[in-house]
Write an enzyme that holds these catalytic residues in place. Sequence first.
Site, PDB file in Angstrom:
ATOM      1  N   ASP A   1       3.001  -3.037  -3.067  1.00 16.13           N
ATOM      2  CA  ASP A   1       1.661  -2.917  -3.631  1.00 16.13           C
ATOM      3  C   ASP A   1       0.814  -4.071  -3.125  1.00 16.13           C
ATOM      4  O   ASP A   1       1.113  -5.248  -3.406  1.00 16.13           O
ATOM      5  CB  ASP A   1       1.707  -2.953  -5.162  1.00 16.13           C
ATOM      6  CG  ASP A   1       2.024  -1.594  -5.775  1.00 16.13           C
ATOM      7  OD1 ASP A   1       2.363  -0.671  -5.009  1.00 16.13           O
ATOM      8  OD2 ASP A   1       1.960  -1.465  -7.017  1.00 16.13           O
TER       9      ASP A   1
ATOM     10  N   ARG B   1       2.278   7.950  -1.455  1.00 14.31           N
ATOM     11  CA  ARG B   1       1.829   6.607  -1.055  1.00 14.31           C
ATOM     12  C   ARG B   1       2.573   6.136   0.199  1.00 14.31           C
ATOM     13  O   ARG B   1       3.271   5.125   0.182  1.00 14.31           O
ATOM     14  CB  ARG B   1       2.008   5.596  -2.178  1.00 14.31           C
ATOM     15  CG  ARG B   1       1.230   5.915  -3.431  1.00 14.31           C
ATOM     16  CD  ARG B   1       1.385   4.804  -4.457  1.00 14.31           C
ATOM     17  NE  ARG B   1       0.705   5.148  -5.703  1.00 14.31           N
ATOM     18  CZ  ARG B   1       0.750   4.411  -6.816  1.00 14.31           C
ATOM     19  NH1 ARG B   1       1.431   3.268  -6.816  1.00 14.31           N
ATOM     20  NH2 ARG B   1       0.127   4.795  -7.896  1.00 14.31           N
TER      21      ARG B   1
END
Length: 664
Positions: free
Chosen positions: A194, A241
């Site tokens: 992230d 993602r």
Amino acid sequence: MTQLQGKRLPRPGAGQGRVLAAVLGLVAALGLGAVGQARADTPSPEKAPAAASRWTDQPHGFASLAGGTTGGAGGKVVTVTDQASLAKYAAAEEPYVIRVSGSIAVEPFGSDIVVASNKTVIGVGDTGEIVHGELHLNPGTSNVIIRNLTIRDSYVEGDWDGKTTDFDAIQMDTVDHVWIDHNRFTHMGDGLLDIRKDSRYITVSYNQFTNHNKAFGIGWTTNVLTEMTIDHNWFNGTKQRNPSADNLAYAHLYNNYLSSQVKDGDPVWTYGNWARGKTRMVIENSYYDGVQHPYQADATAELVQRGSILRNTTGRTDAWGTAFDPHEFYDYRLDPAAAVPALVTRFSGPQQRIGVTLHVPADYPTVQAAVDAVPDGNAVPVTIAVAPGTYRAKVYIPATKPNIVLQGTGQDRSDTVIVYDTPAAYGGSTGSATVRIAANDVTARHLTFSNDFDEAAVELNGEQALAMKTTGDRIVFEDTAFLGNQDTLMTDSPKLTTVSRVYVRDSYIEGDVDFVYGRATTVIERSVIKLLSRGSTTNNGYMTAASTWTGNLYGFLITRSKVVSDAPDQSFHLGRPWHPGGEPEAVAQVLIRDTELPAAVKSAPWTDMSGFSWKDARFTEYRNYGPGAEVTADRPQMSDEDARAHTVADYLAGSDGWAPYARH
């Protein structure tokens, strides 16, 4: 050593098979530099630095801009094997290069290891790993490199969507200049990687994202600031993602491989690459195999795709707008899309051959400063990369710092020179050495070592002036030059009965008096040895002066080499026996075989020294050739049978089977 009388004159100035074969030749791919200007209506990074290659330790892409990313360069190198040490050095204020050796299990389960600015965290070999924990970069963190690690297994059973835990592999908010390279991320609690909230100048390269739902998310901001290069990553067994990029100013994705996507029937949240918000995304020469929605873009985003291969894919392949031209920021070279599966599966993730490199003078002002940064008891190779230039300073690698690779980075060994001018009269023979290597397992390559003391210009009692002295074991010199006059290269051992081994290959050695000498077992192979003229018509010097312990069968072996000279014919000896301090147990052993000899070599090339007869030493030749290779009564020749037991392997193997020649 005994001084030779007289002075020397000044020295003169198609199918899959073809694709796979091509992949194997791509190891040096990806030149990276920069040309052009950024678009005027968006943030404008600086131009990138000089080119890099696939195996470089220098970041490329956006992480190379705006001053670059150097991590812990300039700081001490430390090796950690437990959580407390990792946490201590990672959070320290000063720069560190932190090597993670083996597996570190983080407790409590899912806890963070905070990584502060100016750090390199790198796995040792391909087995360094962090288990059950996260590397966390707090807002304001800058200049971090994370390489060659496995980060795994903080997943909580039943929490597939990561709604109850936030156990990422790496998480960062509002950071800049980060390079994430050659890692494996798998089976974590929330995201694998992230990168959030206006983080800038990021490169993510050669990583593996596996066995996970939400692999790689970027953004979580309405600002359009983040610049990111994402290349040669393998997304395997992930769902979404891959990455998701939210409001990125520039997202450059190339040569990535998406395969074995998780299929759970979700029509929307199973996808490959997603340009969200106002992201500008460029995708080049990637490979999508069995992927739902390979690449997609919001109506507000811009996505340009070129050159990628889609195999067994379904769903969206959006492309609209102009996005940006990555070449306006940095240069790069694309690998063929067809080669990506084989290339990325082989070269992504942790690699045994990736190690720590310390750069001189970019990160450390001197070679000695870089040596000093290497930890005592160092068990894993550290490369000291020395940029082209002349470094007028002495260098000492102590016995406490083994496993160092000293490497010049120029096109030629003459580009990078370590030189000083101390004679023995000002510090003894050892003190005169420009470079001393007392440690074991040291390699030097693509360098010149010199002692440029001018013995013809100064009247001193002792003219020894060493360019190099070694006492360590398992020392390798490749493509090196040793320049000097008397005692240029000394290969020794800590004491008479200790055997040290030195291997010199593809190198150049010059001198006049005893300029290859000592008691170490030394092999000189495929090299050029120059006998320098001192102006005499009868005696210009001695090539070797071995002091081999009588209990050691192997002393000096010069093989498959070429001896050259500017000295008059019949004016140079091949060697003489050196008995330091009159030590009777030092009985020279020298074999010169399969080597070209010049006319400067005497017909009787071995001679006495300090009252010790050369005939009591172990001097032999075998199959030499050239104008100086006569066979006379004063030139003992080794028999064919004995020669079979006097090979490079025999000299170097020892009890541990050392075989540095096998690397070539």
